[in-house]
Design a protein around this motif. Structure first.
Motif, short mmCIF file in Angstrom:
data_model
loop_
_atom_site.label_atom_id
_atom_site.label_comp_id
_atom_site.label_asym_id
_atom_site.label_seq_id
_atom_site.Cartn_x
_atom_site.Cartn_y
_atom_site.Cartn_z
N PRO A 265 7.63 9.20 -0.34
CA PRO A 265 6.74 8.04 -0.23
C PRO A 265 5.63 8.10 -1.27
O PRO A 265 5.12 9.17 -1.61
CB PRO A 265 6.18 8.17 1.19
CG PRO A 265 7.13 9.05 1.92
CD PRO A 265 7.66 10.01 0.89
N ILE A 266 5.26 6.92 -1.79
CA ILE A 266 4.21 6.82 -2.79
C ILE A 266 3.15 5.87 -2.29
O ILE A 266 3.45 4.74 -1.88
CB ILE A 266 4.78 6.33 -4.14
CG1 ILE A 266 5.77 7.36 -4.69
CG2 ILE A 266 3.66 6.05 -5.14
CD1 ILE A 266 6.46 6.92 -5.98
N LEU A 267 1.90 6.30 -2.31
CA LEU A 267 0.77 5.46 -1.92
C LEU A 267 0.21 4.74 -3.15
O LEU A 267 0.07 5.34 -4.22
CB LEU A 267 -0.34 6.29 -1.27
CG LEU A 267 0.04 7.05 0.01
CD1 LEU A 267 -1.17 7.85 0.50
CD2 LEU A 267 0.52 6.09 1.09
N VAL B 77 8.38 -0.89 2.34
CA VAL B 77 6.97 -0.95 1.95
C VAL B 77 6.10 -1.23 3.16
O VAL B 77 6.56 -1.79 4.17
CB VAL B 77 6.71 -2.02 0.87
CG1 VAL B 77 7.65 -1.85 -0.32
CG2 VAL B 77 6.82 -3.42 1.44
N THR C 39 8.60 3.47 -0.36
CA THR C 39 9.65 4.49 -0.38
C THR C 39 10.92 3.84 -0.93
O THR C 39 11.28 2.74 -0.51
CB THR C 39 9.93 5.05 1.02
OG1 THR C 39 8.74 5.58 1.57
CG2 THR C 39 10.99 6.14 0.96
N SER D 20 10.19 6.73 -6.49
CA SER D 20 10.53 7.36 -5.22
C SER D 20 12.03 7.62 -5.13
O SER D 20 12.46 8.70 -4.70
CB SER D 20 10.07 6.46 -4.06
OG SER D 20 10.49 6.98 -2.81
N THR E 5 0.80 -1.23 0.00
CA THR E 5 0.00 0.00 0.00
C THR E 5 0.84 1.28 0.00
O THR E 5 0.33 2.35 -0.33
CB THR E 5 -0.93 0.03 1.21
OG1 THR E 5 -0.13 -0.01 2.42
CG2 THR E 5 -1.90 -1.15 1.20
N ARG E 6 2.11 1.17 0.39
CA ARG E 6 2.97 2.37 0.49
C ARG E 6 4.40 1.97 0.21
O ARG E 6 4.87 0.93 0.67
CB ARG E 6 2.85 2.97 1.90
CG ARG E 6 3.62 4.26 2.14
CD ARG E 6 3.33 4.75 3.56
NE ARG E 6 3.99 6.01 3.86
CZ ARG E 6 5.23 6.11 4.35
NH1 ARG E 6 5.93 5.01 4.57
NH2 ARG E 6 5.74 7.29 4.61
#
Length: 336
Positions: free
Chosen positions: A333-335, A222, A201, A326, A198-199
């Motif tokens: 951070p990328i969602l 993650v 970096t 990222s 879900t997330r």
């Protein structure tokens, strides 16, 4: 009996062909490549007689083809998969299946529209170590998984630098965590019952080892939907033999490759180990392609979806793309 076409005539295609020849429900009817000469060489190498193509559209028009195995370089996977799905062919697509989010989304839509079966070339899902770790987690050996770590370190450019600098061939159009590290992330997702990332970096070293500015080493952290955290890395830069690591740390125990420490066994005062086949070679001949292709055939004949289909692989690839993005953008951070 399913009729199969192989698109691509490199090392991976050899293992696909062998596996289809060994499956009692499949027959090889075609090999396609950029040139008829390379397709013919592959057929001669393996002692098979089949139709040969240097035109992919014509291969898809073959009246008997039910399944296409896509074994070409990554930058060709998306277009070839979309065309095959539109032609109603079931698919085995080597990893990475796409080189960016747009290709990935278009492939996913095409496969859903066509209703064809897919299996992605995450062949380590059939490696005995990965299967054993998944079973041990299901039996509670680690309790609640808190942290998963996996690494894919493979330096093919060190051993064969000229192969990876051929004009017109881009086997590594993304960074190392997309090209090979996707195996590490996918194996971790599989042992966690296909839990979703879900997330993400990502970070890469400042030093680049390739002239084309390709990110040859990337590390990502993650978050999983189920609550676990993860750390993954992919590198083609390290001067070292191939290494694949996978570790799970939980509330009741730890698994570090084939070593374990768990409350489930009384009196354990040191790490134990179990016999298995480790994913400790980058050679394609070492990987369990037979089991993967037998699984694809079973899914087609039984009309069931695979645990390794394109829909599952979308999250793995999106997370790997996010790690590279990222890393490129200051570890933002990328969602997902």
């Amino acid at each position: 009996m399913l009729s199969v076409a192989i698109q691509g005539a490199g090392n991976v295609s050899t293992e696909h062909i062998k596996a289809y020849l060994n499956n009692p429900h499949t027959r090889l009817v075609a090999i396609g490549s950029r040139t008829l000469e390379s397709a013919r060489r592959k057929a001669v190498e393996l002692g098979v007689e089949c139709d040969l193509y240097d035109n992919y559209d014509r291969l898809l028009e073959h009246p008997d083809v039910d399944v296409v195995s896509i074994c070409t370089p990554p930058d060709r996977h998306a277009g070839e998969a979309i065309a095959a799905a539109a032609a109603g062919k079931h698919l085995l697509i080597e990893k990475p299946v796409a080189t960016n989010h747009e290709e990935l989304d278009e492939m996913h839509r095409a496969v859903k529209r066509a209703g064809v079966k897919t299996v992605i070339g995450f062949v380590l899902r059939w490696n005995p170590l990965i299967i054993s770790m998944k079973q041990a987690i299901e039996k509670g050996w680690v309790g609640v998984p808190l942290l998963v770590q996996a690494d894919y370190w493979h330096g093919p450019t060190n051993a064969r630098p000229r192969k990876f600098s051929r004009a017109g061939w881009k086997p590594m159009v993304n960074g190392a965590i997309v090209h090979g590290g996707c195996h590490a992330l996918d194996a971790a997702r599989y042992i966690l019952d296909n839990d979703r990332v879900t997330r993400v970096t990502g970070v890469s070293p400042g030093h680049r080892t390739h002239e084309n500015d390709y990110r040859s080493t990337t590390v990502a952290t993650v978050a999983f939907a189920g609550g676990a955290a993860g750390k993954f890395s992919g590198s083609t830069a390290f001067f070292m033999p191939y290494v694949f690591n996978i570790e799970v740390f939980g509330t009741e125990g730890v698994m570090r490759n084939n070593q374990f420490y768990t409350r489930q066994l009384s009196g354990q005062d040191a790490f134990g180990s179990f016999p298995t086949v480790l994913p400790d070679s980058g050679a394609v001949s070492h990987h369990p392609f037979q089991e993967m292709i037998d699984h694809l055939v079973e899914c087609i004949l039984d009309d069931v979806e695979s645990h390794d289909n394109l829909e599952v692989a979308v999250n793995t690839h999106a997370a790997c793309f996010a790690a590279e993005e990222s890393a490129e953008n200051g570890s933002t951070p990328i969602l997902l």
